[in-house]
Design a protein around this motif. Sequence first.
Motif, mmCIF file in Angstrom:
data_model
loop_
_atom_site.group_PDB
_atom_site.id
_atom_site.type_symbol
_atom_site.label_atom_id
_atom_site.label_comp_id
_atom_site.label_asym_id
_atom_site.label_seq_id
_atom_site.Cartn_x
_atom_site.Cartn_y
_atom_site.Cartn_z
ATOM 1 N N LYS A 117 -1.855 8.335 19.962
ATOM 2 C CA LYS A 117 -2.770 7.798 18.689
ATOM 3 C C LYS A 117 -3.909 8.491 18.726
ATOM 4 C CE LYS A 117 -4.856 4.060 16.332
ATOM 5 N NZ LYS A 117 -5.813 4.712 15.739
ATOM 6 N N ASN A 120 -3.227 12.187 17.215
ATOM 7 C CA ASN A 120 -3.148 12.033 15.813
ATOM 8 C C ASN A 120 -4.397 11.894 15.186
ATOM 9 O OD1 ASN A 120 -0.826 12.125 13.703
ATOM 10 N ND2 ASN A 120 -1.438 10.329 13.386
ATOM 11 N N ASP A 121 -5.240 10.838 15.583
ATOM 12 C CA ASP A 121 -6.607 10.764 14.872
ATOM 13 C C ASP A 121 -7.275 11.982 14.936
ATOM 14 O OD1 ASP A 121 -5.647 8.092 14.224
ATOM 15 O OD2 ASP A 121 -7.027 7.248 15.996
#
Length: 226
Positions: A117, A120-121
Motif C-alpha cells: 500500500k 502504491n501511494d
Amino acid sequence: MDQNVVITLKNVDIYQPKHLVLSNVNLQIQSGEFVYLIGQTGSGKSSLLKVIYGELPIGAGEGMVAGFDLKKLNERDIPFLRRKLGIVFQDFHLLTDRTIEKNLEFVMRATGWEDKKLMNDRMLDVLEKVGLRSKLKKMTHELSGGEQQRVVIARALLNNPDVILADEPTGNLDPDTSEEIVLLLREISRSGTAILMATHDYQIIKNLPSRIIKTQTGSLLDNISL
C-alpha cells in the motif's frame, strides 16, 4: 556544518582513472537550489557527477554529499548514498517490456520498500508530481519521449532524495519538451530537493536562468554568466 547544504566539495582533486581531470574543486549546493553544470565534452562534467554519486573516489580534499563523507565512503555505503540521490540520464534506462507501475515498483523493491500500500501511494504521489498519474498502467513504449523522461524523474523522486543529478536530461527532446522538463525540475527544486543539471543547451539556460557552474581547463568555475 550548515544543515541546508547538501553538497560540499573543498579543494577536491578528481582523477579518471589516473589522469587528473579537475583540480582544487570547491562547490557548495544548498537544499532547494537549482544549478546548471556546463562545459565542453571531456572537460570533467561527468566525472564531477560520478564523484557526487560515489562512482569515483575523490583524490585530495574533502567532500560531503547528503550527509555522507566521500573520503570515508566504502562499497557498502554507496547504495545508501544513492537512496539520497535521484539520478536522471539523457537515455531513459526504462524497462521497455513493463508498465510504468512495474518500472517504479522494480526500483522500490531494489531500495528496500516492502509494504504494497505504501508503495502504491508513493507511486501515485510521484506520478502526480510529474503529471502522469493517469498513465500508471501504460507500457513505457506507448509514451512520448517527454513522458518517458517524466517517468524517469518520477523514479528519481521515489525515495525523497536530497539531490537530483540530471545529466543532459533534455538531450533527446525537442525544444518545447525540453523546456517543460526543466520547468518541472525547477518546480521540484522549490519543494526543497537540490537539482544539479548538466546541459549543453544554452538556449534553455537563457530562457530559464539560474546559477551556472562550469568545468573548464581542469577547474570548476562558479557563478558564471553566459
